[in-house]
Design a protein around this motif. Structure first.
Motif, short mmCIF file in Angstrom:
data_model
loop_
_atom_site.label_atom_id
_atom_site.label_comp_id
_atom_site.label_asym_id
_atom_site.label_seq_id
_atom_site.Cartn_x
_atom_site.Cartn_y
_atom_site.Cartn_z
N GLU A 48 43.51 52.70 47.21
CA GLU A 48 42.83 52.64 45.91
C GLU A 48 43.10 51.27 45.31
O GLU A 48 44.25 50.83 45.24
N LEU A 49 42.06 50.59 44.90
CA LEU A 49 42.16 49.30 44.25
C LEU A 49 41.68 49.44 42.81
O LEU A 49 41.02 50.41 42.48
N THR A 50 41.99 48.50 41.97
CA THR A 50 41.46 48.53 40.61
C THR A 50 39.97 48.28 40.69
O THR A 50 39.53 47.21 41.10
N GLY A 51 39.19 49.29 40.38
CA GLY A 51 37.74 49.15 40.38
C GLY A 51 37.05 49.36 41.71
O GLY A 51 35.84 49.17 41.81
N GLN A 71 32.52 49.72 45.59
CA GLN A 71 32.76 49.12 44.28
C GLN A 71 32.36 50.11 43.20
O GLN A 71 31.22 50.54 43.14
N ARG A 74 32.22 48.38 37.08
CA ARG A 74 33.29 47.48 36.66
C ARG A 74 33.74 47.70 35.23
O ARG A 74 34.89 47.45 34.90
N TYR A 77 36.66 45.66 33.44
CA TYR A 77 37.52 45.02 34.44
C TYR A 77 36.75 43.89 35.12
O TYR A 77 35.67 44.08 35.65
N GLY A 79 38.26 41.81 37.59
CA GLY A 79 39.22 41.37 38.60
C GLY A 79 38.54 40.67 39.76
O GLY A 79 37.34 40.38 39.73
N LYS A 134 42.89 37.68 36.97
CA LYS A 134 43.68 38.75 36.35
C LYS A 134 44.65 38.26 35.28
O LYS A 134 45.56 38.95 34.93
N ASP A 142 48.80 37.13 42.80
CA ASP A 142 47.63 37.47 43.60
C ASP A 142 47.31 36.36 44.59
O ASP A 142 47.11 36.60 45.78
N GLU A 149 44.03 42.83 50.39
CA GLU A 149 44.49 44.21 50.28
C GLU A 149 44.26 44.88 51.62
O GLU A 149 43.24 44.65 52.27
#
Length: 154
Positions: A48-51, A71, A74, A77, A79, A134, A142, A149
Protein backbone atom coordinates in the motif's frame (compact mmCIF):
# COMPACT_ATOMS: atom_id res chain seq x y z
CA UNK A 1 -10.12 -59.78 -29.30
CA UNK A 2 -8.75 -56.22 -29.53
CA UNK A 3 -9.28 -53.61 -26.87
CA UNK A 4 -9.31 -50.00 -27.94
CA UNK A 5 -8.67 -47.27 -25.43
CA UNK A 6 -9.73 -43.70 -26.01
CA UNK A 7 -7.74 -41.11 -24.10
CA UNK A 8 -9.10 -37.65 -23.50
CA UNK A 9 -7.81 -34.78 -21.40
CA UNK A 10 -9.28 -34.61 -17.94
CA UNK A 11 -10.17 -31.29 -16.35
CA UNK A 12 -10.82 -31.50 -12.64
CA UNK A 13 -13.75 -29.59 -11.20
CA UNK A 14 -12.72 -26.12 -10.11
CA UNK A 15 -9.71 -26.00 -12.44
CA UNK A 16 -10.29 -23.54 -15.23
CA UNK A 17 -8.13 -23.96 -18.27
CA UNK A 18 -7.69 -20.57 -19.85
CA UNK A 19 -7.32 -20.30 -23.60
CA UNK A 20 -4.22 -18.12 -23.53
CA UNK A 21 -2.16 -16.56 -26.31
CA UNK A 22 1.24 -17.69 -25.02
CA UNK A 23 2.90 -20.22 -22.76
CA UNK A 24 6.16 -20.40 -20.89
CA UNK A 25 9.07 -18.18 -21.84
CA UNK A 26 7.18 -17.04 -24.95
CA UNK A 27 5.03 -14.96 -22.54
CA UNK A 28 8.01 -12.90 -21.33
CA UNK A 29 7.63 -9.31 -22.47
CA UNK A 30 3.98 -9.76 -23.45
CA UNK A 31 0.85 -8.04 -22.11
CA UNK A 32 -1.07 -10.15 -19.55
CA UNK A 33 -4.39 -8.70 -20.75
CA UNK A 34 -4.06 -9.33 -24.47
CA UNK A 35 -2.64 -12.84 -23.92
CA UNK A 36 -5.47 -13.61 -21.45
CA UNK A 37 -2.93 -14.68 -18.80
CA UNK A 38 -4.59 -12.13 -16.47
CA UNK A 39 -7.83 -14.13 -16.44
CA UNK A 40 -6.65 -16.64 -13.82
CA UNK A 41 -4.15 -14.34 -12.10
CA UNK A 42 -3.78 -14.01 -8.36
CA UNK A 43 -2.27 -11.16 -6.36
CA UNK A 44 0.62 -12.68 -4.41
CA UNK A 45 2.21 -9.58 -2.86
CA UNK A 46 0.87 -6.10 -2.06
CA UNK A 47 2.37 -2.80 -0.97
CA UNK A 48 0.00 0.00 0.00
CA UNK A 49 1.37 3.39 -1.01
CA UNK A 50 0.04 6.84 -0.23
CA UNK A 51 -2.56 7.32 -2.94
CA UNK A 52 -1.89 4.05 -4.78
CA UNK A 53 -1.40 0.30 -4.50
CA UNK A 54 1.45 -1.81 -5.93
CA UNK A 55 0.80 -5.51 -6.57
CA UNK A 56 2.69 -8.53 -7.80
CA UNK A 57 0.45 -10.75 -9.94
CA UNK A 58 0.90 -14.41 -10.92
CA UNK A 59 -0.82 -16.52 -13.58
CA UNK A 60 -0.72 -20.27 -12.82
CA UNK A 61 -1.70 -21.10 -16.42
CA UNK A 62 1.04 -19.02 -18.05
CA UNK A 63 3.49 -19.36 -15.12
CA UNK A 64 4.22 -15.64 -15.33
CA UNK A 65 4.49 -12.66 -12.99
CA UNK A 66 3.95 -8.96 -13.59
CA UNK A 67 3.69 -5.75 -11.60
CA UNK A 68 0.38 -3.90 -11.36
CA UNK A 69 -0.15 -0.33 -10.10
CA UNK A 70 -3.47 1.36 -9.35
CA UNK A 71 -3.64 5.11 -8.77
CA UNK A 72 -6.39 6.17 -6.36
CA UNK A 73 -8.03 9.60 -6.65
CA UNK A 74 -5.32 12.02 -5.52
CA UNK A 75 -7.44 14.48 -3.56
CA UNK A 76 -5.11 16.83 -1.73
CA UNK A 77 -2.14 14.47 -1.95
CA UNK A 78 0.48 15.60 -4.45
CA UNK A 79 3.17 13.01 -3.75
CA UNK A 80 5.60 11.43 -6.17
CA UNK A 81 4.31 10.47 -9.58
CA UNK A 82 5.22 7.05 -10.97
CA UNK A 83 7.98 7.03 -13.56
CA UNK A 84 8.39 3.29 -14.19
CA UNK A 85 6.65 0.07 -13.14
CA UNK A 86 8.80 -3.07 -13.08
CA UNK A 87 8.62 -6.80 -12.51
CA UNK A 88 12.09 -7.82 -11.33
CA UNK A 89 13.26 -11.45 -11.14
CA UNK A 90 15.84 -12.43 -8.50
CA UNK A 91 18.30 -12.98 -11.37
CA UNK A 92 18.03 -9.28 -12.26
CA UNK A 93 15.93 -9.90 -15.39
CA UNK A 94 13.39 -7.07 -15.59
CA UNK A 95 10.29 -6.14 -17.57
CA UNK A 96 9.32 -2.45 -17.42
CA UNK A 97 6.33 -0.25 -18.21
CA UNK A 98 7.42 3.39 -18.52
CA UNK A 99 4.90 6.13 -17.76
CA UNK A 100 4.63 9.01 -20.21
CA UNK A 101 6.97 11.86 -19.40
CA UNK A 102 5.36 14.61 -17.28
CA UNK A 103 2.11 12.65 -17.11
CA UNK A 104 2.47 9.90 -14.49
CA UNK A 105 -0.57 7.85 -13.56
CA UNK A 106 -4.11 9.10 -14.09
CA UNK A 107 -6.62 8.89 -11.22
CA UNK A 108 -8.51 5.60 -10.93
CA UNK A 109 -6.38 4.00 -13.65
CA UNK A 110 -4.56 0.67 -13.47
CA UNK A 111 -1.22 0.01 -15.16
CA UNK A 112 0.84 -3.17 -15.51
CA UNK A 113 4.27 -4.25 -16.66
CA UNK A 114 4.95 -6.85 -19.32
CA UNK A 115 5.15 -10.41 -17.98
CA UNK A 116 8.14 -12.45 -16.83
CA UNK A 117 8.06 -16.24 -17.20
CA UNK A 118 9.14 -17.37 -13.76
CA UNK A 119 7.99 -20.82 -12.63
CA UNK A 120 10.85 -21.24 -10.12
CA UNK A 121 12.54 -17.83 -9.66
CA UNK A 122 11.34 -15.16 -7.24
CA UNK A 123 9.92 -11.94 -8.65
CA UNK A 124 9.03 -8.62 -6.99
CA UNK A 125 7.06 -5.61 -8.19
CA UNK A 126 8.66 -2.16 -8.12
CA UNK A 127 7.50 1.34 -8.90
CA UNK A 128 9.97 4.19 -9.34
CA UNK A 129 8.47 7.46 -8.12
CA UNK A 130 9.58 11.00 -8.75
CA UNK A 131 10.99 12.41 -5.55
CA UNK A 132 10.83 15.85 -4.06
CA UNK A 133 7.07 16.31 -3.75
CA UNK A 134 6.58 15.54 -0.04
CA UNK A 135 8.18 18.49 1.76
CA UNK A 136 11.86 19.13 2.45
CA UNK A 137 12.61 16.42 5.05
CA UNK A 138 10.52 13.72 3.39
CA UNK A 139 12.01 14.64 0.00
CA UNK A 140 15.54 14.19 1.28
CA UNK A 141 14.73 10.68 2.58
CA UNK A 142 12.68 9.85 -0.52
CA UNK A 143 15.41 10.88 -2.96
CA UNK A 144 18.10 9.16 -0.88
CA UNK A 145 16.17 5.90 -1.28
CA UNK A 146 15.94 6.51 -5.06
CA UNK A 147 12.15 6.85 -4.84
CA UNK A 148 11.61 3.09 -5.42
CA UNK A 149 8.84 1.17 -3.64
CA UNK A 150 8.89 -2.65 -3.73
CA UNK A 151 6.65 -5.57 -2.84
CA UNK A 152 7.97 -8.68 -1.20
CA UNK A 153 9.22 -11.29 -3.67
CA UNK A 154 6.79 -14.04 -4.48
Amino acid sequence: MAITAVLSPVVLAGEAQADVGCYGDYCSGMDPGTTRCAEDAKTIAVKELTGAILELRYSPTCKTNWARYHQYPRGWYFGGSPLALRAVQDTGYTQTYTFKLNEGAKENETYWSPMIYSPVKLVRAEVALSCGDKGILASIADCAMNGVEKTAAG
